[in-house]
Design a protein around this motif. Structure first.
Motif, PDB file in Angstrom:
ATOM      1  N   ASP A   9       8.782   0.037 -11.737  1.00 20.89           N
ATOM      2  CA  ASP A   9       8.464   1.432 -11.474  1.00 20.89           C
ATOM      3  C   ASP A   9       7.204   1.497 -10.615  1.00 20.89           C
ATOM      4  O   ASP A   9       6.120   1.133 -11.048  1.00 20.89           O
ATOM      5  N   LEU A  10       7.368   1.965  -9.401  1.00 25.73           N
ATOM      6  CA  LEU A  10       6.244   2.043  -8.472  1.00 25.73           C
ATOM      7  C   LEU A  10       5.739   3.474  -8.310  1.00 25.73           C
ATOM      8  O   LEU A  10       4.902   3.724  -7.443  1.00 25.73           O
ATOM      9  N   SER A  11       6.222   4.390  -9.138  1.00 22.66           N
ATOM     10  CA  SER A  11       5.881   5.804  -8.959  1.00 22.66           C
ATOM     11  C   SER A  11       4.389   6.081  -9.124  1.00 22.66           C
ATOM     12  O   SER A  11       3.893   7.056  -8.578  1.00 22.66           O
ATOM     13  N   HIS A  12       3.676   5.228  -9.844  1.00 22.61           N
ATOM     14  CA  HIS A  12       2.240   5.455 -10.055  1.00 22.61           C
ATOM     15  C   HIS A  12       1.369   4.774  -8.985  1.00 22.61           C
ATOM     16  O   HIS A  12       0.161   4.954  -8.973  1.00 22.61           O
ATOM     17  N   TYR A  13       1.985   4.044  -8.069  1.00 23.19           N
ATOM     18  CA  TYR A  13       1.232   3.367  -7.014  1.00 23.19           C
ATOM     19  C   TYR A  13       0.788   4.367  -5.953  1.00 23.19           C
ATOM     20  O   TYR A  13       1.494   5.319  -5.651  1.00 23.19           O
ATOM     21  N   SER A  14      -0.362   4.112  -5.349  1.00 28.16           N
ATOM     22  CA  SER A  14      -0.831   4.942  -4.244  1.00 28.16           C
ATOM     23  C   SER A  14      -0.009   4.607  -3.001  1.00 28.16           C
ATOM     24  O   SER A  14       0.634   3.557  -2.924  1.00 28.16           O
ATOM     25  N   ASP A  15      -0.073   5.491  -2.011  1.00 25.60           N
ATOM     26  CA  ASP A  15       0.615   5.239  -0.747  1.00 25.60           C
ATOM     27  C   ASP A  15       0.110   3.948  -0.110  1.00 25.60           C
ATOM     28  O   ASP A  15       0.886   3.155   0.423  1.00 25.60           O
ATOM     29  N   LEU A  65       2.637  -3.432  -0.422  1.00 30.81           N
ATOM     30  CA  LEU A  65       3.793  -4.097  -1.030  1.00 30.81           C
ATOM     31  C   LEU A  65       4.961  -4.179  -0.048  1.00 30.81           C
ATOM     32  O   LEU A  65       5.631  -5.201   0.059  1.00 30.81           O
ATOM     33  N   ALA A  66       5.203  -3.072   0.658  1.00 31.32           N
ATOM     34  CA  ALA A  66       6.310  -3.047   1.626  1.00 31.32           C
ATOM     35  C   ALA A  66       6.091  -4.078   2.718  1.00 31.32           C
ATOM     36  O   ALA A  66       7.022  -4.788   3.113  1.00 31.32           O
ATOM     37  N   LEU A  67       4.867  -4.169   3.201  1.00 25.15           N
ATOM     38  CA  LEU A  67       4.564  -5.131   4.258  1.00 25.15           C
ATOM     39  C   LEU A  67       4.716  -6.577   3.777  1.00 25.15           C
ATOM     40  O   LEU A  67       4.909  -7.484   4.589  1.00 25.15           O
ATOM     41  N   ARG A  68       4.642  -6.765   2.475  1.00 29.93           N
ATOM     42  CA  ARG A  68       4.864  -8.111   1.913  1.00 29.93           C
ATOM     43  C   ARG A  68       6.339  -8.340   1.588  1.00 29.93           C
ATOM     44  O   ARG A  68       6.683  -9.348   0.980  1.00 29.93           O
ATOM     45  N   GLY A  69       7.194  -7.362   1.967  1.00 30.55           N
ATOM     46  CA  GLY A  69       8.633  -7.561   1.810  1.00 30.55           C
ATOM     47  C   GLY A  69       9.244  -6.959   0.566  1.00 30.55           C
ATOM     48  O   GLY A  69      10.424  -7.210   0.292  1.00 30.55           O
ATOM     49  N   ARG A  70       8.508  -6.170  -0.165  1.00 28.92           N
ATOM     50  CA  ARG A  70       9.050  -5.547  -1.379  1.00 28.92           C
ATOM     51  C   ARG A  70       9.929  -4.357  -1.009  1.00 28.92           C
ATOM     52  O   ARG A  70       9.433  -3.299  -0.602  1.00 28.92           O
ATOM     53  N   ALA A 107       9.370  -0.923  -2.644  1.00 28.90           N
ATOM     54  CA  ALA A 107       8.286  -0.093  -2.115  1.00 28.90           C
ATOM     55  C   ALA A 107       8.829   0.859  -1.050  1.00 28.90           C
ATOM     56  O   ALA A 107       8.455   2.039  -1.009  1.00 28.90           O
ATOM     57  N   TYR A 108       9.721   0.362  -0.205  1.00 32.24           N
ATOM     58  CA  TYR A 108      10.364   1.233   0.788  1.00 32.24           C
ATOM     59  C   TYR A 108      11.175   2.320   0.088  1.00 32.24           C
ATOM     60  O   TYR A 108      11.131   3.491   0.483  1.00 32.24           O
ATOM     61  N   ARG A 109      11.908   1.931  -0.959  1.00 33.01           N
ATOM     62  CA  ARG A 109      12.701   2.920  -1.709  1.00 33.01           C
ATOM     63  C   ARG A 109      11.810   3.981  -2.329  1.00 33.01           C
ATOM     64  O   ARG A 109      12.154   5.155  -2.361  1.00 33.01           O
ATOM     65  N   PHE A 154       8.889   5.038  -1.163  1.00 34.90           N
ATOM     66  CA  PHE A 154       8.493   5.949  -0.077  1.00 34.90           C
ATOM     67  C   PHE A 154       9.598   6.968   0.183  1.00 34.90           C
ATOM     68  O   PHE A 154       9.326   8.157   0.348  1.00 34.90           O
ATOM     69  N   LEU A 155      10.835   6.497   0.227  1.00 27.83           N
ATOM     70  CA  LEU A 155      11.961   7.410   0.455  1.00 27.83           C
ATOM     71  C   LEU A 155      12.085   8.429  -0.681  1.00 27.83           C
ATOM     72  O   LEU A 155      12.293   9.615  -0.428  1.00 27.83           O
ATOM     73  N   THR A 156      11.942   7.958  -1.907  1.00 32.23           N
ATOM     74  CA  THR A 156      12.024   8.856  -3.055  1.00 32.23           C
ATOM     75  C   THR A 156      10.972   9.948  -2.964  1.00 32.23           C
ATOM     76  O   THR A 156      11.245  11.117  -3.204  1.00 32.23           O
ATOM     77  N   ARG A 157       9.771   9.572  -2.592  1.00 31.27           N
ATOM     78  CA  ARG A 157       8.666  10.530  -2.529  1.00 31.27           C
ATOM     79  C   ARG A 157       8.775  11.507  -1.360  1.00 31.27           C
ATOM     80  O   ARG A 157       8.445  12.679  -1.497  1.00 31.27           O
ATOM     81  N   TYR A 158       9.187  11.019  -0.204  1.00 27.97           N
ATOM     82  CA  TYR A 158       8.982  11.812   1.020  1.00 27.97           C
ATOM     83  C   TYR A 158      10.238  12.194   1.795  1.00 27.97           C
ATOM     84  O   TYR A 158      10.141  12.954   2.756  1.00 27.97           O
ATOM     85  N   LYS A 159      11.397  11.732   1.386  1.00 29.63           N
ATOM     86  CA  LYS A 159      12.609  12.043   2.146  1.00 29.63           C
ATOM     87  C   LYS A 159      12.901  13.549   2.151  1.00 29.63           C
ATOM     88  O   LYS A 159      13.202  14.114   3.203  1.00 29.63           O
TER      89      LYS A 159
END
Length: 187
Positions: free
Chosen positions: A4-10, A16-21, A24-26, A28-33
């Motif tokens: 669960d990454l919902s509590h992580y900051s942008d 995390l995304a830049l490290r290939g997670r 983390a991309y998902r 971002f989509l959940t938050r901002y799509k």
């Protein structure tokens, strides 16, 4: 590695995304799509085009994630990308429109067949369409202000940051946009 990454900051999500997670991309989509889609739909008017431009915005944003400044909200950053996609779309549409109007007269019959049916819906739905059309007919810089301040309900500071202008410019453009809308709507 799904958690669960919902509590992580942008900023943390970007790292995390830049490290290939992929999760983390998902996130971002959940938050901002949804807000990005609403912003785009309000600018282009067509839901199908808005869906395509939303996808293009996130693809471009994720490709440029290394340039994201974690000190600023991701929503502002991805929304600027989305607005640029809307501007590109509008330019492409203007070019297509020019060539469509330049078609020979024989082609006019095909275009005429696409006109909408007579409106039999309730008056409030007709009025909503009239207002949406008026917003779409505003010049791009005024339409963006109306959408961001009036529809997306962003603050003056957030709007200024997103558009890269001063807060005073936002205030002035909003005044002009509202005046132009009133004139267009005959109020």
């Amino acid at each position: 590695m799904t958690s669960d990454l919902s509590h992580y900051s942008d900023r943390d999500l970007a790292a995390l995304a830049l490290r290939g997670r992929q999760d983390a991309y998902r996130e971002f989509l959940t938050r901002y799509k949804v807000p990005v889609f609403r912003l785009i739909r309000s600018n282009v008017g067509d839901e199908g085009d808005a869906m395509d431009l939303t996808q293009e915005s996130f693809v471009a944003g994720f490709a440029a994630l290394g340039r994201y400044d974690g000190e600023r909200p991701f929503r502002v950053w991805i929304s600027r990308i989305a607005l640029n996609k809307c501007r590109d779309w509008a330019r492409r549409r203007a070019v297509r429109s020019f060539f469509t109007r330049a078609l020979p007269l024989e082609s006019a019959y095909d275009v005429a067949g696409d006109s909408p049916a007579i409106d039999v819906e309730a008056a409030d739905r007709a009025e909503l369409r009239r207002v949406r059309k008026a917003i779409l007919d505003l010049p791009g810089n005024l339409r963006e202000i109306i959408v961001l301040r009036g529809i997306e309900e962003l603050s003056q500071a957030e709007t200024a940051e997103m558009l890269g202008v001063s807060e005073k410019s936002v205030e002035t453009r909003l005044y002009r946009a509202r005046a132009k809308l009133r004139a267009m709507l005959g109020e």
